[in-house]
Each structure stands twice: as structure tokens, then as C-alpha cells.
Scaffold this active site. Structure first.
Site, PDB file in Angstrom:
ATOM      1  CE  LYS A   7       1.947  11.908   0.609  1.00 45.83           C
ATOM      2  NZ  LYS A   7       0.822  12.977   0.967  1.00 45.83           N
ATOM      3  CB  SER A   8       3.359   6.164   6.414  1.00 46.62           C
ATOM      4  OG  SER A   8       4.626   6.268   6.102  1.00 46.62           O
TER       5      SER A   8
ATOM      6  CB  THR B 178      -4.967  11.208   4.873  1.00 52.98           C
ATOM      7  OG1 THR B 178      -3.920  11.952   4.646  1.00 52.98           O
ATOM      8  CG2 THR B 178      -6.230  11.995   4.644  1.00 52.98           C
TER       9      THR B 178
ATOM     10  CG  HIS C 270       4.671  13.680   9.572  1.00 56.49           C
ATOM     11  ND1 HIS C 270       4.133  12.823   9.474  1.00 56.49           N
ATOM     12  CD2 HIS C 270       4.238  14.616   8.544  1.00 56.49           C
ATOM     13  CE1 HIS C 270       2.973  13.007   8.403  1.00 56.49           C
ATOM     14  NE2 HIS C 270       3.176  14.201   7.988  1.00 56.49           N
TER      15      HIS C 270
ATOM     16  CB  SER D 247       3.144   7.932  -1.399  1.00 59.47           C
ATOM     17  OG  SER D 247       1.923   8.472  -1.052  1.00 59.47           O
TER      18      SER D 247
ATOM     19  CE1 TYR E 129      -2.373   3.421   3.123  1.00 62.28           C
ATOM     20  CE2 TYR E 129      -1.702   1.484   1.707  1.00 62.28           C
ATOM     21  CZ  TYR E 129      -2.364   2.905   1.886  1.00 62.28           C
ATOM     22  OH  TYR E 129      -3.139   3.207   0.722  1.00 62.28           O
TER      23      TYR E 129
ATOM     24  NE  ARG F  84       0.503   8.177  -5.363  1.00 66.33           N
ATOM     25  CZ  ARG F  84       0.840   7.134  -6.145  1.00 66.33           C
ATOM     26  NH1 ARG F  84       1.283   6.908  -7.482  1.00 66.33           N
ATOM     27  NH2 ARG F  84       1.352   5.940  -5.406  1.00 66.33           N
TER      28      ARG F  84
HETATM   29  P1  A3P Z   1      -0.463   7.027  -2.575  1.00 61.64           P
HETATM   30  O1  A3P Z   1       0.205   7.956  -2.697  1.00 61.64           O
HETATM   31  O2  A3P Z   1       0.270   5.813  -2.639  1.00 61.64           O
HETATM   32  O3  A3P Z   1      -1.833   6.733  -3.236  1.00 61.64           O
HETATM   33  P2  A3P Z   1      -0.372  10.326   4.052  1.00 61.64           P
HETATM   34  O4  A3P Z   1      -1.796  10.318   4.297  1.00 61.64           O
HETATM   35  O5  A3P Z   1       0.487   9.971   5.144  1.00 61.64           O
HETATM   36  O6  A3P Z   1       0.144  11.630   3.329  1.00 61.64           O
HETATM   37  O7  A3P Z   1      -0.113   9.239   2.845  1.00 61.64           O
HETATM   38  C1  A3P Z   1      -0.880   9.470   1.483  1.00 61.64           C
HETATM   39  C2  A3P Z   1      -0.960   8.038   0.981  1.00 61.64           C
HETATM   40  O8  A3P Z   1      -2.270   7.476   1.583  1.00 61.64           O
HETATM   41  C3  A3P Z   1      -1.597   8.179  -0.382  1.00 61.64           C
HETATM   42  O9  A3P Z   1      -0.927   6.998  -1.211  1.00 61.64           O
HETATM   43  C4  A3P Z   1      -2.752   8.123  -0.441  1.00 61.64           C
HETATM   44  O10 A3P Z   1      -3.489   7.885  -1.625  1.00 61.64           O
HETATM   45  C5  A3P Z   1      -3.180   7.138   0.888  1.00 61.64           C
HETATM   46  N1  A3P Z   1      -4.440   7.605   1.534  1.00 61.64           N
HETATM   47  C6  A3P Z   1      -5.129   8.451   1.649  1.00 61.64           C
HETATM   48  N2  A3P Z   1      -6.129   8.207   2.307  1.00 61.64           N
HETATM   49  C7  A3P Z   1      -6.571   6.930   2.220  1.00 61.64           C
HETATM   50  C8  A3P Z   1      -7.613   6.065   2.480  1.00 61.64           C
HETATM   51  N3  A3P Z   1      -8.468   6.372   3.221  1.00 61.64           N
HETATM   52  N4  A3P Z   1      -7.160   4.619   2.372  1.00 61.64           N
HETATM   53  C9  A3P Z   1      -6.371   4.142   1.909  1.00 61.64           C
HETATM   54  N5  A3P Z   1      -5.131   4.956   1.414  1.00 61.64           N
HETATM   55  C10 A3P Z   1      -5.111   6.470   1.601  1.00 61.64           C
END
Ligand code: A3P
Length: 346
Positions: A84-85, A88, A150, A180, A239, A308
Site C-alpha cells: 500500500k505504498s 502498483t 514486500h 490504504s 510517493y 482507491r
Molecule cells: P490509496 O489507498 O491511498 O488510494 P499498492 O500499489 O502498494 O498496493 O498501493 C496502493 C495505493 O496506491 C492506493 O492508495 C492506490 O490508490 C494507489 N495507487 C495505485 N495506482 C496508482 C497510480 N497509478 N498513481 C497513484 N497512486 C496509485
């Protein structure tokens, strides 16, 4: 359960005397199963070892098998993050940058992202590759191979550290990271028929260090220390700064992996095309995001669950000022003297 009442297990032993892959998995599964574990978080217990909390049994075992069997190459590039950092996003940026010649970002209609999510393009070692009693044949993959993990820096496969391969790390404000995770956890918990967790409950565990691949601070400081010691091998992104200037980060990423943009590419707007292709707004509308799924060893995740809000500071909508201050105080104390400033400070 409180973290203070949980003893750490000894260092995971990666000595291998198994003859088959199944035996190897069984040895490590038996070993991890005997370690102290937490309550279900997000929806499965986390196992504790002296390098931190881990995201449940099978990814821990996968990381140990990867440590024993992963044959790293100096040309490998490993994305490392806490869940969740922004994993993706950085996976998408890395894949689009490295493969920009065969898959131009400005030809978005033909790009692999239309049919594959970033987690299918760049696989996790311990959640996707070293799973299901299998040691994958990664030797056939062309250079540069892209992987993700991770695990904390100290738990990277030893062959990876020895190979001198490159690591791209992204860190995020712990408050946004945990909010997140809270939302993601509750999606999985609902599927498992478990009660949702409150932000307060997950924050309490987070502060005690009980979070997937946590404690958060150990994970971030581990990669930060590696970056300071070997900046040519470990890239460290935030981020929040990526959100402010994604193009600058794409340029740094390309240089870091040895594929800098040419003057011609700069003039042709290739950097901006990659930024647009990988942007939250573009990725969320793709069919691969809307209806695709990623098989992880902990279960199948809808690709949409990795998106999200994608904003900085959303924690303020969910965490009380008291909890936020508590997290900030821990961060300041833990980062003190490291040269790493807490997110959101200049
Ligand atoms: P939020 O839950 O704050 O929206 P991970 O990819 O490590 O699982 O992290 C998911 C977080 O990255 C989520 O944050 C998600 O919305 C955000 N995220 C995913 N794709 C993104 C992108 N292309 N640009 C910016 N943030 C993104």
C-alpha cells in the site's frame, strides 16, 4: 495479543537439505508455523521473526524459498515496497519505462496494460513466483528481468544482494500507508466473512509494529540505509514526491536502470506519455483494472482493489489528530539521526 508479549523467533534458518521442491516448502512451512503469530491482520495471522512482521504464512515461506533458490542476475531490477505504498504505480512506471521501445507508451491502445495489470507484468517473488510448492524457471526470462517484493531489505534473497542487482524502493507517509491498508484489509475481511477493522484498531497494531512486512519504520529505514550506502544499487523514492513531479521520477528511474531517455525521446514527449499511461486516472479506466484479477498466494485480488483514491493526505479523513500525532512522533523518533526526513516535511 500485544507485540510486547510476543517473542521473536530466531533468525529464519535457510539451510536447505530438502531433495525436492515440495520438501523445501514443507521444511519452511513447518518452521514458520512454529513462530509466534498475531491475530488475523489483515485477514490472516502475521508471523513474527527477528526481521519483522510478515504477511502471513505462505508469503513468508515463499520468501525463504526465494532466498534459497533465486538465481539473481546483475541485470535484475527488483521493486521493493511496503504493501500500500504505491507498488502498483512504480511497477507500471518501471515496466513502461524498460519496455518503451517494444511497447511505446503513446500507443496506449496497443499497450500490454490493456490486458494485464502491473502485478501481472511485474511479479512478486513471494506472492506469485515462489508459491504452491514450486520453484519457477526464471532463467528463460530475457534481461532485464523485473521482479517485486514486500520483504524487508535484510530478507531480500541473498543471491540478489550478492549479484549487485538494482532495487527500486518507494516509501509513503505512514498515515496514508495505514489508511490504504485499512481499506484493503476490510475488502479481504469482508470476503472472508470477518468483521471490518476500525481505523483506530489498525492504527494501534501499526504503532506496535504489527503490519504486513512491518514494523513500517524498520522496513523504510532498512532500504534507506541501503540507499545511502549504495545509491547506484538502491533507488529511494517517496510517493508524495512522485505525485508532485512524476516526470522527474521517471527520468531518474530510467537513468538508474541504465536506460536514460535520449534527446529524441525527450523531444518526442516519451516521458510525459509514460506518466500519462501510468497515471491513476488512466489506469483506473482500463479494462484490465476494471475486470482483471491477480493471483496471489494469499488469494485472488481484483485488479481494481489496488486503486482507491491515489492521493496524498487522505489519512486526515479517517484518523484523529491524536492518532496522527502519535504516528508522527514515532516516525520522528525512529528517523532521527538517519538523514531521512518524515514525509510531508521539508
Ligand atoms: P490509496 O489507498 O491511498 O488510494 P499498492 O500499489 O502498494 O498496493 O498501493 C496502493 C495505493 O496506491 C492506493 O492508495 C492506490 O490508490 C494507489 N495507487 C495505485 N495506482 C496508482 C497510480 N497509478 N498513481 C497513484 N497512486 C496509485
Amino acid at each position: 495479543m500485544s507485540s510486547s508479549s510476543v517473542q521473536t523467533s530466531p533468525s529464519p534458518s535457510h539451510e536447505v537439505d530438502a531433495e525436492t521442491d515440495e520438501e523445501l516448502y514443507k521444511q519452511f512451512t513447518d518452521s514458520v508455523s512454529s513462530w509466534p503469530s498475531s491475530e488475523p491482520m489483515p485477514f490472516l495471522p502475521l508471523y513474527r521473526h527477528d526481521k519483522g512482521w510478515y504477511s502471513s504464512l505462505m508469503p513468508m515461506v515463499g520468501a525463504m524459498v526465494a532466498d534459497a533458490r533465486f538465481a539473481a542476475r546483475p541485470s535484475d531490477i527488483i521493486v521493493a515496497t511496503l504493501p500500500k505504498s504505491g507498488t502498483t504505480w512504480i511497477k507500471a512506471l518501471l515496466y513502461a519505462t524498460v519496455h518503451r521501445r517494444e511497447h511505446p507508451a503513446d500507443a496506449a491502445a496497443d499497450h500490454p496494460f490493456n490486458s494485464l495489470g502491473p502485478h501481472e507484468c511485474v511479479n512478486f517473488l513471494e506472492y506469485q513466483l515462489y508459491t504452491n510448492n514450486r520453484v519457477p524457471d526464471l532463467g528463460r526470462l530475457p534481461d532485464p528481468r523485473l521482479f517485486a517484493t514486500h520483504v524487508p531489505f535484510t530478507s531480500l534473497p541473498s543471491a540478489a544482494a550478492a549479484s549487485g542487482c538494482k532495487v527500486v524502493y518507494v516509501c509513503r507517509d505512514p498515515k496514508d500507508n495505514l489508511i490504504s491498508m485499512w481499506d484493503f484489509a476490510n475488502k479481504f475481511r469482508a470476503r472472508e466473512g470477518q468483521e471490518p477493522m476500525s481505523p483506530e484498531a489498525i492504527a494501534e497494531l501499526f504503532c506496535l509494529g504489527v503490519s504486513p512486512s512491518g514494523p513500517y519504520w524498520d522496513h523504510v529505514l532498512g532500504y534507506w540505509g541501503a540507499h545511502v550506502a549504495r545509491p547506484e544499487q538502491v533507488l529511494f523514492f517517496r510517493y508524495e514526491e512522485m505525485k508532485l513531479d512524476a516526470a522527474a521520477h521517471v527520468r531518474r528511474l530510467a537513468e538508474f536502470v541504465g536506460l536514460p531517455f535520449s534527446a529524441e525521446e525527450e523531444e518526442g514527449g516519451v516521458v510525459d506519455a509514460i506518466v500519462r499511461l501510468c497515471s491513476f486516472d488512466h489506469m483506473i479506466g482500463l479494462e484490465a483494472t476494471k475486470s482483471g484479477k491477480t493471483e496471489l498466494v494469499v488469494g485472488t485480488a481484483a485488479n481494481s482493489s489496488f486503486f482507491r483514491r491515489g492521493q496524498v493526505g487522505d489519512w486526515a479523513n479517517h484518523l484523529s489528530p491524536e492518532i496522527a500525532q502519535r504516528i508522527d512522533a514515532i516516525t520522528e523518533a525512529r528517523f532521527n539521526g538517519s538523514g531521512l526526513r518524515p514525509s510531508g516535511t521539508k
